[in-house]
Each structure stands twice: as C-alpha cells, then as structure tokens.
Scaffold this motif. Structure first.
Motif, PDB file in Angstrom:
ATOM      1  N   ALA A  53       0.900  -1.226  -0.131  1.00  0.00           N
ATOM      2  CA  ALA A  53       0.108   0.039   0.015  1.00  0.00           C
ATOM      3  C   ALA A  53       0.876   1.383   0.072  1.00  0.00           C
ATOM      4  O   ALA A  53       0.721   2.074  -0.766  1.00  0.00           O
ATOM      5  CB  ALA A  53      -0.924   0.056   1.245  1.00  0.00           C
ATOM      6  N   ASP A  54       1.953   1.352   0.838  1.00  0.00           N
ATOM      7  CA  ASP A  54       2.945   2.297   0.588  1.00  0.00           C
ATOM      8  C   ASP A  54       3.448   2.460  -0.633  1.00  0.00           C
ATOM      9  O   ASP A  54       3.624   3.773  -1.092  1.00  0.00           O
ATOM     10  CB  ASP A  54       3.949   2.108   1.961  1.00  0.00           C
ATOM     11  N   PHE A  55       3.930   1.560  -1.136  1.00  0.00           N
ATOM     12  CA  PHE A  55       4.425   1.615  -2.514  1.00  0.00           C
ATOM     13  C   PHE A  55       3.654   2.264  -3.480  1.00  0.00           C
ATOM     14  O   PHE A  55       3.782   3.188  -4.235  1.00  0.00           O
ATOM     15  CB  PHE A  55       4.903   0.184  -3.055  1.00  0.00           C
ATOM     16  N   MET A  56       2.157   1.770  -3.629  1.00  0.00           N
ATOM     17  CA  MET A  56       1.265   2.045  -4.558  1.00  0.00           C
ATOM     18  C   MET A  56       1.125   3.710  -4.316  1.00  0.00           C
ATOM     19  O   MET A  56       0.900   4.503  -5.130  1.00  0.00           O
ATOM     20  CB  MET A  56      -0.013   1.477  -4.535  1.00  0.00           C
ATOM     21  N   LYS A  57       0.911   3.901  -2.599  1.00  0.00           N
ATOM     22  CA  LYS A  57       0.682   5.510  -2.468  1.00  0.00           C
ATOM     23  C   LYS A  57       2.140   6.340  -3.116  1.00  0.00           C
ATOM     24  O   LYS A  57       1.671   7.526  -3.622  1.00  0.00           O
ATOM     25  CB  LYS A  57       0.742   5.584  -1.041  1.00  0.00           C
ATOM     26  N   GLN A  58       2.947   5.913  -3.123  1.00  0.00           N
ATOM     27  CA  GLN A  58       4.249   6.709  -3.370  1.00  0.00           C
ATOM     28  C   GLN A  58       4.374   6.806  -4.862  1.00  0.00           C
ATOM     29  O   GLN A  58       4.876   7.600  -5.420  1.00  0.00           O
ATOM     30  CB  GLN A  58       5.614   5.964  -2.627  1.00  0.00           C
ATOM     31  N   TYR A  59       3.991   5.892  -5.698  1.00  0.00           N
ATOM     32  CA  TYR A  59       3.951   5.858  -6.872  1.00  0.00           C
ATOM     33  C   TYR A  59       2.949   5.949  -7.899  1.00  0.00           C
ATOM     34  O   TYR A  59       2.739   5.763  -8.757  1.00  0.00           O
ATOM     35  CB  TYR A  59       4.864   4.451  -7.410  1.00  0.00           C
ATOM     36  N   GLU A  60       1.862   6.420  -7.132  1.00  0.00           N
ATOM     37  CA  GLU A  60       0.356   6.429  -7.529  1.00  0.00           C
ATOM     38  C   GLU A  60       0.613   7.278  -8.892  1.00  0.00           C
ATOM     39  O   GLU A  60      -0.056   6.997 -10.103  1.00  0.00           O
ATOM     40  CB  GLU A  60      -0.356   6.898  -6.485  1.00  0.00           C
ATOM     41  N   SER A  61       1.241   8.423  -8.775  1.00  0.00           N
ATOM     42  CA  SER A  61       1.065   9.402 -10.012  1.00  0.00           C
ATOM     43  C   SER A  61       1.683   8.814 -11.073  1.00  0.00           C
ATOM     44  O   SER A  61       1.382   8.913 -12.273  1.00  0.00           O
ATOM     45  CB  SER A  61       1.638  10.686  -9.730  1.00  0.00           C
ATOM     46  N   GLU A  66       1.062   6.745 -16.343  1.00  0.00           N
ATOM     47  CA  GLU A  66       1.366   5.612 -17.409  1.00  0.00           C
ATOM     48  C   GLU A  66       0.036   4.777 -17.938  1.00  0.00           C
ATOM     49  O   GLU A  66      -0.021   4.859 -19.231  1.00  0.00           O
ATOM     50  CB  GLU A  66       2.308   4.397 -16.764  1.00  0.00           C
ATOM     51  N   PHE A  67      -0.709   4.691 -17.350  1.00  0.00           N
ATOM     52  CA  PHE A  67      -2.183   3.885 -17.508  1.00  0.00           C
ATOM     53  C   PHE A  67      -2.815   5.072 -18.203  1.00  0.00           C
ATOM     54  O   PHE A  67      -3.555   4.879 -19.364  1.00  0.00           O
ATOM     55  CB  PHE A  67      -2.950   3.577 -16.466  1.00  0.00           C
ATOM     56  N   GLU A  68      -2.961   6.326 -18.037  1.00  0.00           N
ATOM     57  CA  GLU A  68      -3.620   7.197 -18.883  1.00  0.00           C
ATOM     58  C   GLU A  68      -3.230   7.401 -20.086  1.00  0.00           C
ATOM     59  O   GLU A  68      -3.778   7.591 -21.273  1.00  0.00           O
ATOM     60  CB  GLU A  68      -3.482   8.566 -17.846  1.00  0.00           C
ATOM     61  N   GLN A  69      -1.644   7.415 -20.357  1.00  0.00           N
ATOM     62  CA  GLN A  69      -1.100   7.689 -21.737  1.00  0.00           C
ATOM     63  C   GLN A  69      -1.277   6.373 -22.441  1.00  0.00           C
ATOM     64  O   GLN A  69      -1.875   6.426 -23.349  1.00  0.00           O
ATOM     65  CB  GLN A  69       0.491   7.870 -21.479  1.00  0.00           C
ATOM     66  N   GLY A  70      -1.294   5.382 -21.708  1.00  0.00           N
ATOM     67  CA  GLY A  70      -1.572   4.212 -22.502  1.00  0.00           C
ATOM     68  C   GLY A  70      -2.925   3.868 -22.867  1.00  0.00           C
ATOM     69  O   GLY A  70      -3.223   3.434 -24.252  1.00  0.00           O
ATOM     70  N   SER A  71      -3.767   4.497 -22.322  1.00  0.00           N
ATOM     71  CA  SER A  71      -5.206   4.348 -22.599  1.00  0.00           C
ATOM     72  C   SER A  71      -5.649   5.239 -23.954  1.00  0.00           C
ATOM     73  O   SER A  71      -6.349   5.055 -24.688  1.00  0.00           O
ATOM     74  CB  SER A  71      -6.257   4.522 -21.498  1.00  0.00           C
ATOM     75  N   ARG A  72      -4.828   6.535 -23.976  1.00  0.00           N
ATOM     76  CA  ARG A  72      -4.883   7.510 -25.012  1.00  0.00           C
ATOM     77  C   ARG A  72      -4.557   7.019 -26.234  1.00  0.00           C
ATOM     78  O   ARG A  72      -4.900   7.193 -27.154  1.00  0.00           O
ATOM     79  CB  ARG A  72      -4.133   8.725 -24.545  1.00  0.00           C
ATOM     80  N   GLU A  73      -3.218   6.208 -26.132  1.00  0.00           N
ATOM     81  CA  GLU A  73      -2.751   5.652 -27.404  1.00  0.00           C
ATOM     82  C   GLU A  73      -3.336   4.498 -27.763  1.00  0.00           C
ATOM     83  O   GLU A  73      -3.443   4.362 -28.942  1.00  0.00           O
ATOM     84  CB  GLU A  73      -1.283   4.860 -26.984  1.00  0.00           C
ATOM     85  N   GLY A  74      -3.989   3.759 -27.010  1.00  0.00           N
ATOM     86  CA  GLY A  74      -5.039   2.790 -27.696  1.00  0.00           C
ATOM     87  C   GLY A  74      -6.421   3.051 -27.938  1.00  0.00           C
ATOM     88  O   GLY A  74      -7.273   2.167 -28.531  1.00  0.00           O
ATOM     89  N   ALA A  75      -6.957   4.331 -27.679  1.00  0.00           N
ATOM     90  CA  ALA A  75      -8.137   4.640 -27.933  1.00  0.00           C
ATOM     91  C   ALA A  75      -8.553   4.939 -29.556  1.00  0.00           C
ATOM     92  O   ALA A  75      -7.607   5.407 -30.427  1.00  0.00           O
ATOM     93  CB  ALA A  75      -8.367   5.980 -27.217  1.00  0.00           C
ATOM     94  N   PRO A  76      -9.421   4.431 -30.202  1.00  0.00           N
ATOM     95  CA  PRO A  76      -9.831   4.718 -31.265  1.00  0.00           C
ATOM     96  C   PRO A  76      -9.721   6.114 -31.543  1.00  0.00           C
ATOM     97  O   PRO A  76     -10.426   7.121 -30.743  1.00  0.00           O
ATOM     98  CB  PRO A  76     -11.029   3.869 -31.549  1.00  0.00           C
ATOM     99  N   HIS A  77      -9.540   6.626 -32.870  1.00  0.00           N
ATOM    100  CA  HIS A  77      -9.493   7.964 -33.166  1.00  0.00           C
ATOM    101  C   HIS A  77     -10.646   8.263 -34.014  1.00  0.00           C
ATOM    102  O   HIS A  77     -11.128   7.587 -34.886  1.00  0.00           O
ATOM    103  CB  HIS A  77      -8.235   8.135 -34.227  1.00  0.00           C
TER     104      HIS A  77
END
Length: 78
Positions: A53-61, A66-77
C-alpha cells in the motif's frame, strides 16, 4: 484439521519460558507455540500488505500517468 508433529530443539531457558507462558495462558505448550507461529505469519502478511500500500501510494502518480497515456494511445481516433 489434521495435526503434524514437529520436533524442535531449544535450550532449557527457552523451554522453561515456553512452559511458563503456556501455563500463564492456560494452554498446552503445543498450543502456545502454534499460536505464536500463527501470529507471526499473520504479522508478516499484514506487513506485506502495508508495504504494498505504501509503495502504491508513493508511485500512484507514476502509475496514473502511465495508464492514462496507454489508454490514450490505444483509444480509437474519431
């Protein structure tokens, strides 16, 4: 639950401490040792979850970015 026998060698001071603690708690030495092991195993599991939990909190951003960027790249245009 089936029981398995373990043979453990400890010095006399440790053996006497185990006997005294078991007597104080009103349980057998076997039960006392079993409870210690179960408690220790539970604490280890709890410590792992806290560390994760501490690790996830520390690296949450980092993960969010990363996941936001990945979802934009995979989104249909469109």
């Amino acid at each position: 639950m089936a029981k398995t026998q373990l043979n453990v060698r400890v010095d006399e001071t440790t053996a006497e401490a185990a006997r005294e603690r078991a007597l104080q708690r009103g349980v057998s030495v076997n039960r006392y040792i079993e409870e210690l092991v179960l408690k220790d195993a539970g604490e280890v599991g709890h410590t792992f979850v806290e560390a994760a939990a501490d690790f996830m909190k520390q690296y949450e951003s980092v993960f969010a970015e990363e996941f936001e960027q990945g979802s934009r790249e995979g989104a249909p245009h469109g």
